[in-house]
Design a protein around this motif. Structure first.
Motif, PDB file in Angstrom:
ATOM      1  N   LYS A 102       0.829  -1.205   0.000  1.00  0.00           N
ATOM      2  CA  LYS A 102       0.000   0.000   0.000  1.00  0.00           C
ATOM      3  C   LYS A 102       0.867   1.260   0.000  1.00  0.00           C
ATOM      4  O   LYS A 102       0.594   2.214  -0.726  1.00  0.00           O
ATOM      5  CB  LYS A 102      -0.915  -0.013   1.229  1.00  0.00           C
ATOM      6  CG  LYS A 102      -1.935   1.088   1.230  1.00  0.00           C
ATOM      7  CD  LYS A 102      -2.784   1.050   2.490  1.00  0.00           C
ATOM      8  CE  LYS A 102      -4.082   0.328   2.252  1.00  0.00           C
ATOM      9  NZ  LYS A 102      -5.006   0.393   3.404  1.00  0.00           N
ATOM     10  N   ILE A 105       2.420   1.890  -3.440  1.00  0.00           N
ATOM     11  CA  ILE A 105       1.464   2.479  -4.389  1.00  0.00           C
ATOM     12  C   ILE A 105       1.284   3.970  -4.087  1.00  0.00           C
ATOM     13  O   ILE A 105       1.312   4.818  -4.983  1.00  0.00           O
ATOM     14  CB  ILE A 105       0.125   1.700  -4.309  1.00  0.00           C
ATOM     15  CG1 ILE A 105       0.338   0.269  -4.803  1.00  0.00           C
ATOM     16  CG2 ILE A 105      -0.970   2.399  -5.110  1.00  0.00           C
ATOM     17  CD1 ILE A 105      -0.774  -0.712  -4.434  1.00  0.00           C
ATOM     18  N   TRP A 126      -9.615  -2.505  -5.972  1.00  0.00           N
ATOM     19  CA  TRP A 126      -9.254  -2.443  -4.548  1.00  0.00           C
ATOM     20  C   TRP A 126      -9.376  -0.967  -4.142  1.00  0.00           C
ATOM     21  O   TRP A 126      -8.792  -0.093  -4.803  1.00  0.00           O
ATOM     22  CB  TRP A 126      -7.816  -2.948  -4.381  1.00  0.00           C
ATOM     23  CG  TRP A 126      -7.282  -2.874  -2.985  1.00  0.00           C
ATOM     24  CD1 TRP A 126      -7.847  -3.387  -1.853  1.00  0.00           C
ATOM     25  CD2 TRP A 126      -6.060  -2.258  -2.577  1.00  0.00           C
ATOM     26  NE1 TRP A 126      -7.041  -3.122  -0.770  1.00  0.00           N
ATOM     27  CE2 TRP A 126      -5.938  -2.434  -1.183  1.00  0.00           C
ATOM     28  CE3 TRP A 126      -5.046  -1.579  -3.254  1.00  0.00           C
ATOM     29  CZ2 TRP A 126      -4.859  -1.953  -0.459  1.00  0.00           C
ATOM     30  CZ3 TRP A 126      -3.965  -1.106  -2.536  1.00  0.00           C
ATOM     31  CH2 TRP A 126      -3.880  -1.297  -1.152  1.00  0.00           C
ATOM     32  N   PHE A 129      -6.801   2.001  -4.422  1.00  0.00           N
ATOM     33  CA  PHE A 129      -6.274   2.541  -5.700  1.00  0.00           C
ATOM     34  C   PHE A 129      -6.840   3.944  -5.941  1.00  0.00           C
ATOM     35  O   PHE A 129      -6.067   4.912  -6.041  1.00  0.00           O
ATOM     36  CB  PHE A 129      -6.606   1.629  -6.883  1.00  0.00           C
ATOM     37  CG  PHE A 129      -5.875   0.311  -6.909  1.00  0.00           C
ATOM     38  CD1 PHE A 129      -4.521   0.227  -6.627  1.00  0.00           C
ATOM     39  CD2 PHE A 129      -6.539  -0.859  -7.243  1.00  0.00           C
ATOM     40  CE1 PHE A 129      -3.846  -0.987  -6.671  1.00  0.00           C
ATOM     41  CE2 PHE A 129      -5.870  -2.085  -7.284  1.00  0.00           C
ATOM     42  CZ  PHE A 129      -4.524  -2.143  -6.999  1.00  0.00           C
ATOM     43  N   ASN A 176      -8.335  -8.204  -6.682  1.00  0.00           N
ATOM     44  CA  ASN A 176      -9.155  -8.003  -5.499  1.00  0.00           C
ATOM     45  C   ASN A 176     -10.163  -6.932  -5.867  1.00  0.00           C
ATOM     46  O   ASN A 176      -9.738  -5.820  -6.195  1.00  0.00           O
ATOM     47  CB  ASN A 176      -8.293  -7.528  -4.329  1.00  0.00           C
ATOM     48  CG  ASN A 176      -9.115  -7.141  -3.103  1.00  0.00           C
ATOM     49  OD1 ASN A 176     -10.320  -7.339  -3.082  1.00  0.00           O
ATOM     50  ND2 ASN A 176      -8.456  -6.585  -2.099  1.00  0.00           N
ATOM     51  N   LEU A 207       0.241  -8.626  -5.913  1.00  0.00           N
ATOM     52  CA  LEU A 207       0.386  -9.075  -4.527  1.00  0.00           C
ATOM     53  C   LEU A 207      -0.112 -10.502  -4.320  1.00  0.00           C
ATOM     54  O   LEU A 207       0.395 -11.232  -3.474  1.00  0.00           O
ATOM     55  CB  LEU A 207      -0.389  -8.113  -3.622  1.00  0.00           C
ATOM     56  CG  LEU A 207       0.064  -8.092  -2.182  1.00  0.00           C
ATOM     57  CD1 LEU A 207       1.496  -7.628  -2.066  1.00  0.00           C
ATOM     58  CD2 LEU A 207      -0.835  -7.219  -1.343  1.00  0.00           C
ATOM     59  N   TYR A 208      -1.117 -10.906  -5.107  1.00  0.00           N
ATOM     60  CA  TYR A 208      -1.691 -12.258  -4.942  1.00  0.00           C
ATOM     61  C   TYR A 208      -1.089 -13.239  -5.947  1.00  0.00           C
ATOM     62  O   TYR A 208      -1.709 -14.250  -6.271  1.00  0.00           O
ATOM     63  CB  TYR A 208      -3.212 -12.209  -5.130  1.00  0.00           C
ATOM     64  CG  TYR A 208      -3.938 -11.381  -4.098  1.00  0.00           C
ATOM     65  CD1 TYR A 208      -4.370 -11.944  -2.906  1.00  0.00           C
ATOM     66  CD2 TYR A 208      -4.186 -10.024  -4.306  1.00  0.00           C
ATOM     67  CE1 TYR A 208      -5.042 -11.196  -1.949  1.00  0.00           C
ATOM     68  CE2 TYR A 208      -4.855  -9.256  -3.357  1.00  0.00           C
ATOM     69  CZ  TYR A 208      -5.277  -9.858  -2.184  1.00  0.00           C
ATOM     70  OH  TYR A 208      -5.932  -9.108  -1.233  1.00  0.00           O
ATOM     71  N   SER A 239       2.623  -9.853   2.410  1.00  0.00           N
ATOM     72  CA  SER A 239       1.394  -9.943   3.199  1.00  0.00           C
ATOM     73  C   SER A 239       0.590 -11.210   2.930  1.00  0.00           C
ATOM     74  O   SER A 239       0.200 -11.914   3.860  1.00  0.00           O
ATOM     75  CB  SER A 239       0.489  -8.738   2.925  1.00  0.00           C
ATOM     76  OG  SER A 239       1.048  -7.581   3.466  1.00  0.00           O
TER      77      SER A 239
END
Ligand SMILES: Cc1ncc(COP(=O)(O)O)c(C=O)c1O
Length: 403
Positions: A102, A105, A126, A129, A176, A207-208, A239
């Motif tokens: 986060k 970004i 998400w 953003f 997400n 991230l995923y 994370s």
């Protein structure tokens, strides 16, 4: 005292996720039986070797300020990770560490946006953003990506929305809240449009990347279009893959002018990330992914349980996620129906309020810019996911037809 808040802070809001979660927690604390499917936080513990690295760092006295862009050993570990897992080469100066993806970004937008600059945000998104864009003076330009396109941005939509003020495109996969994963062909088509607009930077939120249900290796726009590397900021972290949401480490890999400017932003806010946590993140990146198949199997099982439970419910349409922690459900078919207490469901917030009364906490699609939908997390115990499916099915059966 009439305390005046900045216009900037008034442009953003607290996350709807957090609000949904605290409501669920409140009700649970008041003794209600609520299954909380609001948050994207692994229910697994951080692997032991990562915790041990943190203890060892403290014992060795790694307790001082760190360089703002990150400890060199960790940046080298990220560089190796990118080569090994993503088949991507970055110079060390192109890698920067922050307190979570986060912050990466946020720093990127703070470093590049001037007032009125536009950022293309495919919906569903998400929520941080658009808020990160707004906070930094930019204007999010939303591109609606509906169920019939798998909630993924098409090349045609991208072409239509790029304008003179476009500074960034955000691409998030697995997504997400959608769980959508872009295919190679889809990425190639998007890359072809981006090549025609060299002023546009691309934020790739991956991230995923390791939470995938198709058994395929992670692939990114950068694998499909390596020529775009000088315009991409790849965002990743620990994370989700390593169940380290509370440790707060993320990384960005991109052009050096950008990563250097991001470090300047960070130097005036948080400074370098925690020394202890960086040691733990190093152990995470270097320690292999042997623990992951077991967790992936659990996520996969939960996804199947939930998708199968919801698929045949009259009024719901389920987007089967290809990755990530969420099942995103369209509930247009429930609108206009009546709850047993006579209340009419007018929008997704009403649907989510009804599900909460029936013992399942979800988040309304409006939080992600796409209505009428709701999001359910599968990063929660398998038994809870299965029971949530049953409760939602029961709740939907209780509704009375449209007037
Ligand atoms: C798509 C996406 N990007 C970034 C983040 C933030 O991750 P981090 O915990 O590393 O700050 C999240 C967290 O939910 C996310 O879902």
């Amino acid at each position: 005292m009439n305390l005046r808040l900045s216009r900037r802070v008034q442009r953003v809001s607290l996350s709807a996720n957090a609000a949904a979660k605290s409501r669920a927690t409140e009700l649970r604390e008041a003794g209600r039986d609520i299954l909380d499917l609001t948050t994207g936080e692994p229910d697994f513990d951080t692997p032991e070797h990562i915790k041990q690295a943190a203890y060892a760092a403290i014992a060795a006295g790694a307790t001082k300020y760190t360089p703002t862009p990150g400890v060199k050993a960790l940046r080298l570990a990220v560089q190796r990770k990118l080569q090994r897992e993503n088949r991507l080469d970055y110079p060390l100066a192109g890698i920067v560490i922050a307190n979570g993806a986060k912050q990466i970004i946020f720093n990127a937008f703070a470093a590049t946006l001037d007032d009125g600059d536009e950022v293309l945000v495919p919906t569903p998104y998400w929520p941080s953003f658009p808020d990160s864009v707004r906070f930094n003076g930019g204007e999010p330009v939303f591109i609606e990506c509906e169920l019939d396109q798998g909630c993924k941005l098409s090349a045609e939509q991208l072409q239509q929305h790029i304008g003179e003020r476009t500074r960034w495109l955000i691409l998030n996969g697995p997504g997400n809240p959608s769980g959508a994963v872009y295919s190679v062909a889809e990425l190639q088509a998007i890359a072809a449009v981006l090549r025609r607009h060299p002023q546009v930077l691309i934020l790739l939120d991956e991230l995923y990347e390791h939470i995938r249900f198709d058994g395929q290796p992670a692939h990114s726009l950068l694998n499909v279009a390596p020529d775009l590397q000088a315009r991409c900021l790849l965002v990743g972290g620990v994370s989700k893959t390593y169940a380290m949401t509370g440790w707060r480490i993320g990384f960005g890999a991109g052009p050096q002018v950008l990563t250097a400017a991001m470090a300047v932003v960070q130097s005036q806010s948080t400074s370098g990330a925690s020394s202890v946590v960086q040691a733990a993140a190093l152990a995470a990146f270097d320690g292999g992914l042997d623990f992951l198949p077991e967790q992936l199997a659990a996520y996969h099982r939960r996804r199947d349980l939930l998708v199968n439970a919801l698929r045949d419910i009259d009024g719901l349409e389920v987007l089967e996620p290809q990755g990530g922690f969420f099942v995103f459900v369209r509930c247009a078919g429930l609108l206009g129906r009546y709850r047993p207490d006579g209340v009419r469901l007018n929008n997704d917030a009403d649907v989510v309020a009804y599900l909460l009364d029936e013992g399942v906490a979800a988040v309304a699609g409006s939080a992600y810019g796409l209505s009428p939908w709701f999001r359910l997390s599968i990063a929660t115990a398998t038994g809870s996911v299965a029971e949530a499916g049953r409760r939602i099915a029961h709740a939907c059966r209780q509704l009375r037809g449209a007037a």
